[in-house]
Scaffold this active site. Structure first.
Site, PDB file in Angstrom:
ATOM      1  CD  GLU D 243      -2.644   1.430   2.487  1.00  0.00           C
ATOM      2  OE1 GLU D 243      -2.845   0.418   3.190  1.00  0.00           O
ATOM      3  OE2 GLU D 243      -3.297   2.499   2.612  1.00  0.00           O
ATOM      4  CG  LEU D 338       8.340  28.618  -9.729  1.00  0.00           C
ATOM      5  CD1 LEU D 338       8.979  27.318 -10.175  1.00  0.00           C
ATOM      6  CD2 LEU D 338       9.227  29.798 -10.126  1.00  0.00           C
TER       7      LEU D 338
HETATM    8  C1  LIG Z   1      -6.391  36.573  -4.101  1.00  0.00           C
HETATM    9  C2  LIG Z   1      -5.600  37.653  -4.749  1.00  0.00           C
HETATM   10  C3  LIG Z   1      -5.848  38.982  -4.438  1.00  0.00           C
HETATM   11  C4  LIG Z   1      -5.131  39.991  -5.075  1.00  0.00           C
HETATM   12  N1  LIG Z   1      -5.445  41.292  -4.824  1.00  0.00           N
HETATM   13  C5  LIG Z   1      -4.892  42.262  -5.610  1.00  0.00           C
HETATM   14  C6  LIG Z   1      -5.362  43.592  -5.521  1.00  0.00           C
HETATM   15  O1  LIG Z   1      -6.251  43.897  -4.733  1.00  0.00           O
HETATM   16  N2  LIG Z   1      -4.824  44.526  -6.346  1.00  0.00           N
HETATM   17  C7  LIG Z   1      -3.837  44.213  -7.224  1.00  0.00           C
HETATM   18  O2  LIG Z   1      -3.378  45.084  -7.933  1.00  0.00           O
HETATM   19  N3  LIG Z   1      -3.355  42.936  -7.320  1.00  0.00           N
HETATM   20  C8  LIG Z   1      -3.886  41.966  -6.542  1.00  0.00           C
HETATM   21  N4  LIG Z   1      -3.431  40.682  -6.652  1.00  0.00           N
HETATM   22  C9  LIG Z   1      -2.382  40.368  -7.606  1.00  0.00           C
HETATM   23  C10 LIG Z   1      -1.038  39.997  -6.957  1.00  0.00           C
HETATM   24  O3  LIG Z   1      -0.454  41.109  -6.358  1.00  0.00           O
HETATM   25  C11 LIG Z   1      -0.150  39.350  -8.038  1.00  0.00           C
HETATM   26  O4  LIG Z   1      -0.704  38.092  -8.343  1.00  0.00           O
HETATM   27  C12 LIG Z   1       1.278  39.186  -7.591  1.00  0.00           C
HETATM   28  O5  LIG Z   1       1.896  40.417  -7.482  1.00  0.00           O
HETATM   29  C13 LIG Z   1       2.089  38.310  -8.559  1.00  0.00           C
HETATM   30  O6  LIG Z   1       1.928  38.713  -9.868  1.00  0.00           O
HETATM   31  P1  LIG Z   1       1.570  37.628 -10.995  1.00  0.00           P
HETATM   32  O7  LIG Z   1       0.431  36.830 -10.514  1.00  0.00           O
HETATM   33  O8  LIG Z   1       1.440  38.335 -12.266  1.00  0.00           O
HETATM   34  O9  LIG Z   1       2.846  36.671 -11.041  1.00  0.00           O
HETATM   35  P2  LIG Z   1       4.080  36.813 -12.012  1.00  0.00           P
HETATM   36  O10 LIG Z   1       4.608  38.181 -11.947  1.00  0.00           O
HETATM   37  O11 LIG Z   1       3.727  36.234 -13.314  1.00  0.00           O
HETATM   38  O12 LIG Z   1       5.122  35.855 -11.269  1.00  0.00           O
HETATM   39  C14 LIG Z   1       5.157  34.445 -11.488  1.00  0.00           C
HETATM   40  C15 LIG Z   1       6.327  33.895 -10.689  1.00  0.00           C
HETATM   41  O13 LIG Z   1       7.547  34.440 -11.189  1.00  0.00           O
HETATM   42  C16 LIG Z   1       8.277  35.000 -10.124  1.00  0.00           C
HETATM   43  N5  LIG Z   1       9.070  36.126 -10.583  1.00  0.00           N
HETATM   44  C17 LIG Z   1       8.641  37.229 -11.210  1.00  0.00           C
HETATM   45  N6  LIG Z   1       9.662  38.059 -11.429  1.00  0.00           N
HETATM   46  C18 LIG Z   1      10.768  37.470 -10.921  1.00  0.00           C
HETATM   47  C19 LIG Z   1      12.149  37.832 -10.848  1.00  0.00           C
HETATM   48  N7  LIG Z   1      12.611  38.970 -11.345  1.00  0.00           N
HETATM   49  N8  LIG Z   1      13.000  36.973 -10.267  1.00  0.00           N
HETATM   50  C20 LIG Z   1      12.567  35.811  -9.767  1.00  0.00           C
HETATM   51  N9  LIG Z   1      11.289  35.412  -9.810  1.00  0.00           N
HETATM   52  C21 LIG Z   1      10.399  36.244 -10.390  1.00  0.00           C
HETATM   53  C22 LIG Z   1       7.248  35.388  -9.127  1.00  0.00           C
HETATM   54  O14 LIG Z   1       7.821  35.519  -7.836  1.00  0.00           O
HETATM   55  C23 LIG Z   1       6.270  34.253  -9.224  1.00  0.00           C
HETATM   56  O15 LIG Z   1       6.744  33.170  -8.458  1.00  0.00           O
HETATM   57  C24 LIG Z   1      -4.127  39.673  -5.998  1.00  0.00           C
HETATM   58  C25 LIG Z   1      -3.863  38.337  -6.283  1.00  0.00           C
HETATM   59  C26 LIG Z   1      -4.615  37.335  -5.696  1.00  0.00           C
HETATM   60  C27 LIG Z   1      -4.342  35.922  -6.099  1.00  0.00           C
END
Ligand SMILES: Cc1cc2nc3c(=O)[nH]c(=O)nc-3n(C[C@H](O)[C@H](O)[C@H](O)COP(=O)(O)OP(=O)(O)OC[C@H]3O[C@@H](n4cnc5c(N)ncnc54)[C@H](O)[C@@H]3O)c2cc1C
Ligand SMILES: Cc1cc2nc3c(=O)[nH]c(=O)nc-3n(C[C@H](O)[C@H](O)[C@H](O)COP(=O)(O)OP(=O)(O)OC[C@H]3O[C@@H](n4cnc5c(N)ncnc54)[C@H](O)[C@@H]3O)c2cc1C
Ligand SMILES: Cc1cc2nc3c(=O)[nH]c(=O)nc-3n(C[C@H](O)[C@H](O)[C@H](O)COP(=O)(O)OP(=O)(O)OC[C@H]3O[C@@H](n4cnc5c(N)ncnc54)[C@H](O)[C@@H]3O)c2cc1C
Ligand SMILES: Cc1cc2nc3c(=O)[nH]c(=O)nc-3n(C[C@H](O)[C@H](O)[C@H](O)COP(=O)(O)OP(=O)(O)OC[C@H]3O[C@@H](n4cnc5c(N)ncnc54)[C@H](O)[C@@H]3O)c2cc1C
Lengths: 380, 380, 380, 380
Positions: D243, D338
């Site tokens: 298992e 990520l």
């Molecule tokens: C429930 C929820 C509520 C939210 N509320 C708000 C809100 O009220 N207002 C608002 O404006 N936003 C809001 N957000 C958005 C949130 O701030 C973003 O999702 C967050 O900043 C990450 O951006 P992204 O999702 O585009 O990820 P991405 O920028 O696409 O990042 C993807 C991955 O790549 C990594 N990464 C990116 N750049 C680098 C780098 N230079 N070096 C290493 N790693 C990197 C990141 O750390 C992450 O792990 C909300 C999100 C959620 C899920």
């Protein structure tokens, strides 16, 4: 480690908040999770008690208190009952900052009274489908046309996205100006061409309305510009530390809550004829988590003190943000494990805590972005 | 995070200590590492500057200052130059506490003046070959015979073991009394039957004399009993928090030092045409360590504040002890890695830091024993 | 997990090696640590038993066995007794590969007989003071002048650096050719202008001579070029997997050794009236380490099988290298902790293991460089 | 690391399974998650293809193949499409073992034909509300009354609990006999007094029916006893390794899946003008996870080989169980990170993987219980 930052006024405020949370929120939150949103009335009830506008000038109906300890107390008490759907923090800790520092008197007069009563619910919209971490990639544009800005683009993941009446939208106002080409513009409910997408289905935060916002030739009077044009990023840089500290406050309070909940559980639950809390592994696990929770709390409290003294740096806020949220993630995970199979059952609060927690290391700037900021501050 | 606990008097004291460290210790420490011990003169020089007796009443030649921030400064400055052989902390942070709180006026008059001048070097002997973590397993016995205690047994791993003139020995004075059967008795250099073993060969702390002590029918006047008979453990429980905080102070200062040293290194050293500090992995590693070092420092500083206010609990001290020392271990290890092959070479200070660090999670109570204490405090 | 890769012939070889290690190495190794080098005779004794040349063709005095399991057994047995000063692995696992694959028949005839007898001790010199991770940064130059290469530059951290009679030196032969501008050239003891620096003082590997090498207009016949000019990097890429697997073999064997040593210790040592191994934390720690040690061994064994089948990829070797050595580091650290204060004493073998271990994640390509390689292989 | 345990027959079987998964499961699984259960028909379709009874003797309609690689392939393919609601593994890897080894010929004739066709769905019920880790705490009793066992008690967390037609229930048959007082008794759908509780609401595995079972004076013929009375625990000890290996197979396959999914994502998604997979932190994170996924797979494959050879020990199975599931947890968590904010959205498969994963370190014996077993095996 005994907390030392609060005095009697704060404790009185905490009592008010706690009573409010237990009476007005706790009994309904499960229901709100099912419908995916909290009712507007809860905002108005909070407003009536002064919980939303305490930091605003008294002339606009606020409490006139410039002391982040009150913000912290509000957040802590909401977290203490696991009411992850309540988006007050956006209003009290984020939007408040922009309005207080950069809004004109006219704007304050226009928006603050209802902000304080809870009739106006706010949001802040930075993230777009194509860009989150990299704010300079923002594409939503605002073009001045006569006395109006014409806004086009879309935002996503916006907290309070469905409920919000007033949204601070980060727009690109001058594509040729690089980092100095972004501005903060307020868009109000009802503006033509301003549509909301669906309430997004998430792992957790089930009662929190997170939504996409669409702007299709939305026209807003140029009086809706917050502060100066082109200063958007400067403003964000100035206010993001406070937002990050807010998230740290949640993290520390959430650690506290799940540890307490788990200590109770492991004292009750038995295996092999003994409380599972009596196994050395359980004790060491919880001793480790308790240690780190207290260390986190001390750091958060010191950060609050420094914020109040206008000394909290961007770096220190970034440090607190990633560290406390990663800790929260670890803490909830290990506490769930100590619940055995019950930890996986939705009816146990630890399971909801697990779902609510996962976003903490992502929004408000991911752990990775925090480390970028810190590394830069170290000259690396 | 800017430290906020020091005022101008402390900074002046820090200057004195720093000058002393750089002038009197730094140029000789390598040599002392080779011979495995520091010369008695360095104690006397420190005494002359008031560095050893500042916490003692002025009537006995002390500074009359009851403020652990001075202790912390002394430790921090010694750590800042990596002078791991200097055992002042045993005197200023450990033995001082027992003498201040429990020694009689007669004892104070007898011992404190030379304690303050550095003519008398002290040690505290709890651990025995057969027992370390479990102090209740102590077998060294002291039997009252007329006006004298007759001591038999052996101690091991005693810091300042070779240099010490006055050793506080934890003895079993009443085997039938369990935890209440232990007493603290001072044994002075030259007492017949009191022998030192060899200076133990260790991984690090090469200039620190750590030794076994043997007691073969050693007779000491009953006036050498510290405090009350049978109260030994009560005293230890009361004073161990301060000892543990001392170790945390070292840990936080050591993190600071090796991070600074490593940041310098990675800005200089190049690979693939770039400073190795510019690789994101290096930046994230150092950002992580820097974050945790600051968090540790804030906790240590708050602990100092609470100790000064007589509020530092056994649990909080235990938390700080294990957490900061485990952090130190991780920090030094990762900083060494960033040095590549050079990190493994004795001539690079990071390599010595690596060797000195490994004991921190063990002495003063192991990480495991700290977690036992904390778990107990949580009712588990 | 029972190991399944060995058959009776291997076990017989293991017996030979074990007897040799116990009789010829173990009794003297401490002494060699003091002098910082092993005597040449131990090489000749090993050669006489066929331990150095088993992989070489029989016509040159070798054993004619192309089976890396024998290499592994030799390494495992040396590791089993903690004989970290013995640099056979450079000869049997590294240099052997270059000579077997790329040396001409003339070169084989010249060098292999004494290579097999142990009269010729070898080394491989890639690293330079200015460059380690980035081999393309190598500056030691070899310029063809008539029938000779003229070599200038310096190498550092070269294992067997003092004892070596034949050194394979990676030289830049064509600065304009980028990665295709490096060649492997053998330099023999006694060549004019070829000097050794001091035997470097290191954290551990105290009996292993690691040295700087200086080349000041050293002239070697062009017949000392190994293989083709400009192919140096191709050769390294081809042979480094085997070198990395060697290091993994050490790591797995070292984990085995320190866990066994520690299990014995914790069964004997008592605290609180019980063997310290009986505390759940000790049990879980050791259960964790044992699990990972077995997992590592299974991966190493499978890697050996794939190497024998000429299928071990650069990526898989890199994976094994970083993972097993990081595991070794963790394992030794936690086993030391379980020894309490005794773990810090030089006379306890765990303390020496601690010192020897720290280099493993650095040489042969750092953990970071391994991850670079793997990430590249994933198309990232 | 190329997998080497499969031959052409296995690959053909894999093709069959993959086609089945993609055609029959994948298009419907989301729907099944909504209703919280999979339809019985999917079992019958799988049965028709021989996917449920391949390990059963041909005389009962099975495939007559005693080779766990087929079990692994079935599990891997189901995991590959994230079809966490499919409970085949209970039938093929758990219940099959008990029936094959301990059921009488009469029982086999009675149950196996429909077991193979999928008309009979099975479950195994050990856990009770009051006891999970400590199986000796089982209270469900079976008392022989004439030719029948009378069963009383309740079970919880039973996979396939709603769908199951045949449940192997671990009962206490002799309270005075300690570990030898438990027996395995089959209870069939429709037995009077046998009730199912509600389909439990869980964090994940949304399409898997997990339920409580109640036994109120349920009478079953004594011919429903599996094997000998009092041997229940012996049987469990004998079959639990299989298992646990099943769970490890899931874990390794899940790691593979989420890494692949994430590598694709990070190559597409851009931030700061580059694919996020190109940041060194992303590369190192994924290189680390890829390394550990491969190491896990090699260990799982070797475990399968040893299970086939009847050599997989209880300890090795326990090691694989905890290690691979903890790895899965870490892997999914970091891969979600990520994905940034998208990782938190239900529509992204990584978010469902996150929810499904959390139970893996708990059921089939928690990580802690695995370490207990391993520690015991080490004599600690
Ligand atoms: C429930 C929820 C509520 C939210 N509320 C708000 C809100 O009220 N207002 C608002 O404006 N936003 C809001 N957000 C958005 C949130 O701030 C973003 O999702 C967050 O900043 C990450 O951006 P992204 O999702 O585009 O990820 P991405 O920028 O696409 O990042 C993807 C991955 O790549 C990594 N990464 C990116 N750049 C680098 C780098 N230079 N070096 C290493 N790693 C990197 C990141 O750390 C992450 O792990 C909300 C999100 C959620 C899920
Ligand atoms: C350089 C140095 C300086 C020192 N200076 C002094 C000094 O000045 N004065 C003095 O009195 N002592 C001194 N010590 C001794 C030191 O305090 C002890 O070594 C330490 O307390 C551990 O005791 P031990 O070595 O007997 O380990 P043990 O008690 O044998 O412990 C061995 C291991 O078992 C673990 N363990 C023990 N009990 C438990 C339990 N209940 N649960 C789980 N794990 C457990 C420990 O954590 C440790 O990992 C010094 C030691 C060193 C090395
Ligand atoms: C005892 C010992 C024996 C040795 N034996 C030999 C031998 O026999 N022959 C020989 O040729 N060499 C030998 N070496 C050298 C060894 O291989 C190098 O030390 C090693 O490759 C690291 O190179 P470096 O020391 O120059 O470190 P650097 O290249 O300066 O690296 C410093 C740090 O930067 C990191 N780094 C470098 N590049 C990157 C990047 N792109 N991204 C992220 N991080 C990066 C490294 O991982 C490391 O942490 C030996 C070294 C020692 C200490
Ligand atoms: C989705 C799901 C499906 C399941 N399917 C089945 C099934 O088909 N059949 C079935 O019989 N069961 C099933 N289970 C039950 C599962 O096997 C148990 O939940 C699991 O064994 C743990 O038992 P518990 O929940 O009672 O936890 P507890 O035993 O209460 O354990 C609670 C915590 O204490 C820890 N603990 C317990 N003892 C010790 C100790 N000695 N030392 C240290 N720590 C200890 C545990 O590790 C855990 O962290 C399922 C569970 C779930 C959630």
């Amino acid at each position: 480690m005994k907390r030392t930052i609060f005095d009697a006024d704060h404790e009185a405020f905490r009592d008010t908040v706690r009573t409010f949370c237990e009476k007005e929120i706790a009994p309904h939150h499960d229901e709100w999770e099912k419908v995916g949103i909290v009712p507007r009335e809860i905002w108005e009830k909070a407003g009536a008690l002064g919980l939303l506008g305490f930091m605003m000038p008294e002339e606009y109906g606020g409490g006139g208190v410039d002391d982040f300890r009150y913000n912290a107390i509000l957040t802590e008490e909401i977290t203490r009952i696991g009411a992850s759907g309540i988006g007050f923090v956006i209003q009290t800790d984020l939007v408040s900052g922009y309005l207080l520092s950069y809004a004109s008197d006219e704007q304050k007069a226009r928006w603050l009274p209802k902000f304080c009563t809870g009739e106006t619910i706010t949001a802040i919209a930075m993230t777009e489908p194509g860009t989150g971490s990299d704010l300079q990639g923002i594409k939503t544009s605002a073009v001045l046309d006569g006395d109006e800005y014409v806004i086009n683009g879309s935002k996503t993941f916006i907290t309070n996205g469905i409920n919000a009446d007033l949204v601070l939208v980060v727009c690109q106002t001058d594509p040729s100006a690089g980092a100095m080409g972004f501005s903060l513009i307020a868009v109000e409910r009802g503006a033509e061409g301003f549509e909301r997408g669906r309430n997004l289905d998430k792992i957790g935060l089930k009662a929190q309305d997170t939504a996409e916002l669409f702007f299709d030739n939305v026209r807003v009077p140029k009086e809706n510009l917050i502060g100066e044009p082109g200063q958007g990023f400067i403003y964000l840089m100035e206010k993001l530390p406070q937002e990050r500290l807010s998230i740290s406050v949640v993290a520390a309070a959430a650690c506290r809550r799940v540890i307490d909940m788990t200590v109770d559980y492991v004292k009750e639950r038995k295996a092999f004829g003994k409380p599972i809390g009596s196994f050395q592994n359980s004790r060491f696990t919880l001793a480790t988590l308790e240690t780190e929770a207290r260390i986190a709390q001390v750091f958060v409290d010191e950060s609050i003190t420094q914020l109040n003294a206008k000394q909290l740096t961007v770096d220190d806020a970034a440090m607190g943000k990633w560290w406390t949220t990663e800790l929260q993630k670890k803490t909830v995970d290990q506490c769930l494990q100590l619940h055995g199979g019950y930890g996986y059952m939705s009816e146990y609060p630890i399971s909801k805590a697990y779902l609510d927690t996962r976003i903490q290391t992502i929004y408000g700037g991911t752990t990775e972005i925090m480390k970028e900021i810190i590394g830069r501050g170290m000259g690396l």
